[in-house]
Write a protein that holds these residues in place. Structure first.
Motif, PDB file in Angstrom:
ATOM      1  N   GLU A 165       0.845  -1.183   0.002  1.00  0.00           N
ATOM      2  CA  GLU A 165       0.284  -0.376   0.448  1.00  0.00           C
ATOM      3  C   GLU A 165       0.674   1.398  -0.183  1.00  0.00           C
ATOM      4  OE1 GLU A 165      -2.162  -0.344   3.531  1.00  0.00           O
ATOM      5  OE2 GLU A 165      -0.986  -0.014   4.865  1.00  0.00           O
ATOM      6  N   ASP A 166       0.098   2.388   0.002  1.00  0.00           N
ATOM      7  CA  ASP A 166       1.037   3.499  -0.132  1.00  0.00           C
ATOM      8  C   ASP A 166       2.707   3.985   1.313  1.00  0.00           C
ATOM      9  OD1 ASP A 166      -0.232   4.846  -2.251  1.00  0.00           O
ATOM     10  OD2 ASP A 166      -2.079   5.606  -1.107  1.00  0.00           O
ATOM     11  N   ASN A 167       1.825   3.560   2.323  1.00  0.00           N
ATOM     12  CA  ASN A 167       3.199   3.351   3.343  1.00  0.00           C
ATOM     13  C   ASN A 167       3.780   1.708   3.651  1.00  0.00           C
ATOM     14  OD1 ASN A 167       1.541   5.483   3.458  1.00  0.00           O
ATOM     15  ND2 ASN A 167       0.012   4.604   5.616  1.00  0.00           N
ATOM     16  N   GLY A 168       3.689   1.124   2.507  1.00  0.00           N
ATOM     17  CA  GLY A 168       4.272  -0.307   2.388  1.00  0.00           C
ATOM     18  C   GLY A 168       3.756  -1.833   2.469  1.00  0.00           C
TER      19      GLY A 168
END
Length: 322
Positions: A165-168
């Motif tokens: 996802e966007d954060n990892g």
């Protein structure tokens, strides 16, 4: 009688195979090492553009190629009944152009879920019965937007496992029976957060193999419920890899190709238990590659496109398994 036969052997200096032994040789089935050893190129260049990070399914007695990256993100759909001739179902689907989507066949439909569309990770869910017309089941599913997740069908449900996802990287597990409502089975599974893993259903279990977390992995995990995951092997015999494919044939799981951070692979490995892995092919006829698709269709395993050391590919290879 036995003494006369022995004297005949001794006199002529030959060894004879009895009729019974010959019959045994004839009916002995091919060993696993004979499967996925010989590969034939169906075509060097298909009608669809060279690409990687596309997705493929078998549906309506056809092989399908959906989306991917050929230098720009795609949302076209192609199908074939022989691997040589490909027909375009649509040049532009209702879902946005993207790479690293996931696809399955479920409930008599083709499904495309998530991916990256050059703007953001996606968590939309689409389905089609003809490849040309796509219906939105959910424009923002309960799982977070992601790419490089695993998508499989098990226990009459679609399962989304992990991804980035966007954060990892994540290691959550979700399931759905209709593509609209998604239920969380585990928000942090026993395996490390990852994407680009191989996944398959085998021996009544869901399997998760390798991937990137971001270190490249070669561990093997399984589950019967999506919540509890058991480690089958923390370091399998094949080298750590991402972007490989996994299929089931001849009552075995097979891992094909993939890549680490330096090398692409074209080796083939199999296992009957997820713990012990045997190499069936050190270097297959197709070039070492990653981010290709593979399906089982018409008695063969098919390899489609991908990215090798030199370029994106639109070749198609097959190996007979029956």
């Amino acid at each position: 009688m036995t003494e006369r036969i022995y004297n005949l052997y001794k006199k002529h200096g030959v060894f004879m195979i009895t009729t019974v032994m010959m019959l045994l040789l004839i009916v002995t089935p091919a060993v696993a090492e004979d499967i996925l050893t010989n590969w034939t190129q169906a075509t060097n260049s298909t009608e669809f553009s060279p690409r990687y990070f596309h997705t493929s399914v078998v549906y309506d007695d056809k092989m399908w190629v959906i989306a991917g990256d050929d230098g720009s993100y795609k949302n076209d759909v192609w199908y074939s009944t022989n691997g040589v001739n490909w027909t375009q179902a649509t040049n532009s689907t209702a879902f946005s152009p993207r790479f690293i989507p996931e696809s399955v066949v479920y409930d008599d439909k083709m499904w495309v879920i998530a991916g990256w569309d050059d703007v953001s990770n996606k968590n939309d869910v689409w389905y089609s019965t003809d490849g040309a017309n796509w219906t939105l089941a959910n424009d923002s599913a309960a799982f977070s937007p992601r790419r490089g997740a695993a998508l499989i069908v098990y226990d009459d449900k679609m399962w989304v496992i992990g991804g980035r996802e966007d954060n990892g990287h994540v290691n959550d597990v979700w399931y759905s029976t209709d593509g609209e409502i998604w239920t969380l089975a585990n928000d942090s599974a026993a395996f490390s957060a990852r994407n680009f893993q191989a996944s398959v259903v085998y021996d009544g279990k869901m399997w998760l193999i390798g991937g990137s977390s971001p270190q490249i992995l070669n561990d093997v995990w399984y589950s019967t419920d999506g919540e509890i995951w058991t480690l089958a092997n923390d370091s399998a015999a094949f080298s750590p890899r991402r972007d490989s494919t996994c299929i089931v044939s001849d009552e075995r799981m097979w891992i094909i190709g993939g890549a680490d951070r330096q090398n692409n692979f074209n080796d083939v490995w199999y296992s009957t238990d997820g713990e012990i892995w045997t190499q069936a092919n050190v270097s297959a006829a197709f070039s070492p590659r990653r981010s290709f698709s593979s399906v089982i269709y018409d008695g063969s395993v098919w390899i489609i496109g991908g990215l090798d050391n030199d370029s994106m590919k639109n070749d198609v290879w097959y190996s007979n398994v029956v």
